[in-house]
Design an enzyme around this catalytic site. Structure first.
Site, PDB file in Angstrom:
ATOM      1  N   ASP A  10       1.266  -1.348  -0.186  1.00 47.50           N
ATOM      2  CA  ASP A  10      -0.327  -0.201  -0.329  1.00 47.50           C
ATOM      3  C   ASP A  10       1.094   0.772  -0.103  1.00 47.50           C
ATOM      4  O   ASP A  10       2.315   0.946   0.673  1.00 47.50           O
ATOM      5  CB  ASP A  10      -0.776   0.018   1.652  1.00 47.50           C
ATOM      6  CG  ASP A  10      -1.461   1.594   1.900  1.00 47.50           C
ATOM      7  OD1 ASP A  10      -2.433   2.189   0.631  1.00 47.50           O
ATOM      8  OD2 ASP A  10      -1.735   2.076   2.703  1.00 47.50           O
ATOM      9  N   ASP A  12      -0.349   5.081   0.882  1.00 43.92           N
ATOM     10  CA  ASP A  12      -0.278   6.415   1.783  1.00 43.92           C
ATOM     11  C   ASP A  12      -0.335   5.293   2.879  1.00 43.92           C
ATOM     12  O   ASP A  12      -0.916   4.556   3.461  1.00 43.92           O
ATOM     13  CB  ASP A  12      -1.740   7.129   1.864  1.00 43.92           C
ATOM     14  CG  ASP A  12      -1.542   7.774   0.248  1.00 43.92           C
ATOM     15  OD1 ASP A  12      -0.637   8.489   0.509  1.00 43.92           O
ATOM     16  OD2 ASP A  12      -2.206   7.326  -1.023  1.00 43.92           O
TER      17      ASP A  12
HETATM   18  C1  XBP Z   1      -5.307   6.547   0.779  1.00 46.05           C
HETATM   19  C2  XBP Z   1      -6.420   6.867  -0.185  1.00 46.05           C
HETATM   20  C3  XBP Z   1      -6.082   7.793  -0.675  1.00 46.05           C
HETATM   21  C4  XBP Z   1      -5.610   8.981  -0.554  1.00 46.05           C
HETATM   22  C5  XBP Z   1      -6.168  10.933  -1.157  1.00 46.05           C
HETATM   23  O1  XBP Z   1      -4.738   5.697  -0.382  1.00 46.05           O
HETATM   24  O2  XBP Z   1      -7.407   6.662   0.637  1.00 46.05           O
HETATM   25  O3  XBP Z   1      -7.679   7.690  -1.080  1.00 46.05           O
HETATM   26  O4  XBP Z   1      -5.897   9.630   0.779  1.00 46.05           O
HETATM   27  O5  XBP Z   1      -5.218  10.234  -2.720  1.00 46.05           O
HETATM   28  P1  XBP Z   1      -3.657   3.589   0.128  1.00 46.05           P
HETATM   29  P2  XBP Z   1      -6.377  10.468  -4.280  1.00 46.05           P
HETATM   30  O6  XBP Z   1      -3.379   3.821   1.616  1.00 46.05           O
HETATM   31  O7  XBP Z   1      -4.456   3.258  -0.981  1.00 46.05           O
HETATM   32  O8  XBP Z   1      -2.603   4.188  -0.552  1.00 46.05           O
HETATM   33  O9  XBP Z   1      -6.532  11.777  -3.587  1.00 46.05           O
HETATM   34  O10 XBP Z   1      -5.232  10.864  -5.300  1.00 46.05           O
HETATM   35  O11 XBP Z   1      -7.418  10.127  -4.476  1.00 46.05           O
HETATM   36 MG    MG Z   2      -2.758   3.368   3.572  1.00 47.30          MG
END
Ligand code: XBP
Ligand code: MG
Length: 262
Positions: A10, A12
């Site tokens: 993953d 974020d």
């Molecule tokens: C995390 C998310 C994303 C980001 C925002 O994704 O929920 O939506 O907060 O990104 P992950 P965008 O943990 O799966 O990496 O604004 O580009 O959608």
């Molecule tokens: Mg995440």
């Protein structure tokens, strides 16, 4: 028993702590620069994180908080434009080196590459965000480290739906039993487990540390480094301090043999 052949990451919260001081700040700047008097506090953003995807998150905010909107606008176009601007601001901040990788991430990626394992990114965020984060933290050319980058709108249903993991498995040509996933949140864990993949959770800050990680093979507060050891939250692990590839292989073997985690 299938051999471990790939690690799926993953983005974020897992590769880097991007939400509170990265995405949130970019959303707020985009709102201000588009003349909107909206502001997502740390607490409000924490509630909105239950909805994955930035466009979906803005939609949820509008549906729940009912902010005043310009007359006669097309909501989808408005959200898409606002989100594009947020992506621009967010990638600018990343490119300036604003957000480092979490402890242990670079170490484990390098170790997996040396051992010939495949690497993949499996995320809800926009593809440009992934590209910029990887190049800013790992260097130009580091995108080649990853066999697959599964991101954003490549599937219709975002996490906690398993679709993005299933898509990544299809692109890798691997079964779920040949992989281990790394996630930081309950929605991410649900997505990986929904696709049948054993998952290590590395919790992060107040946003995810109290969530339900019952179905994780292991829960740590980070991957750890010799100088910054992890704290074990749940699950069995033999090696204290930092999660190396040998420990991941051990976990994978134990989990696929059906050990009970506690
Ligand atoms: C995390 C998310 C994303 C980001 C925002 O994704 O929920 O939506 O907060 O990104 P992950 P965008 O943990 O799966 O990496 O604004 O580009 O959608
Ligand atoms: Mg995440």
């Amino acid at each position: 028993m299938p051999r471990l052949q790939a690690l799926l990451f993953d983005v974020d919260g897992t590769l880097a702590d991007t939400e509170r001081d990265g995405h949130r700040v970019a959303f707020n700047r985009a709102f201000a620069e588009r003349g909107l008097d909206w502001h997502w506090s740390v607490e409000t953003y924490g509630r909105l994180l239950a909805v994955t995807g930035g466009k979906e998150r803005i939609g949820q905010f509008i549906a729940t908080w009912h902010p005043v909107l310009p007359e006669g606008l097309d909501l989808d176009t408005f959200i898409a434009d606002l989100h594009r601007h947020k992506t621009h601001l967010y990638t600018q901040a990343l490119a300036q080196g604003g957000i480092p990788l979490r402890p242990g991430v670079l170490r484990l990626l390098r170790e997996a590459r040396l051992a010939g394992l495949k690497l993949a990114i499996v995320t809800t965020t926009t593809p440009e965000n992934v590209t910029t984060l990887i190049e800013a933290t790992l260097g130009q050319g580091a995108l080649d480290w990853f066999e697959v980058i599964a991101a954003g709108d490549q599937v219709a249903a975002k996490k906690p739906a398993p679709d993005i993991y299933r898509y990544a498995l299809g692109e890798l040509g691997l079964s779920p039993a040949a992989c281990v996933a790394f996630e930081d949140s309950e929605v991410g864990l649900q997505a990986a487990r929904g696709a049948g993949i054993e998952t290590v959770v590395i919790t992060i800050n107040d946003y995810t540390q109290d969530q339900d990680f019952t179905n994780a093979a292991l829960v740590l507060d980070s991957l750890g480094e010799p100088a910054v050891p992890y704290r074990r939250i749940a699950g069995l692990i033999e090696v204290p301090g930092w999660l190396d590839l040998a420990s991941v292989r051990w976990l994978h073997r134990a989990a696929t043999q059906g050990s009970k985690w506690s």
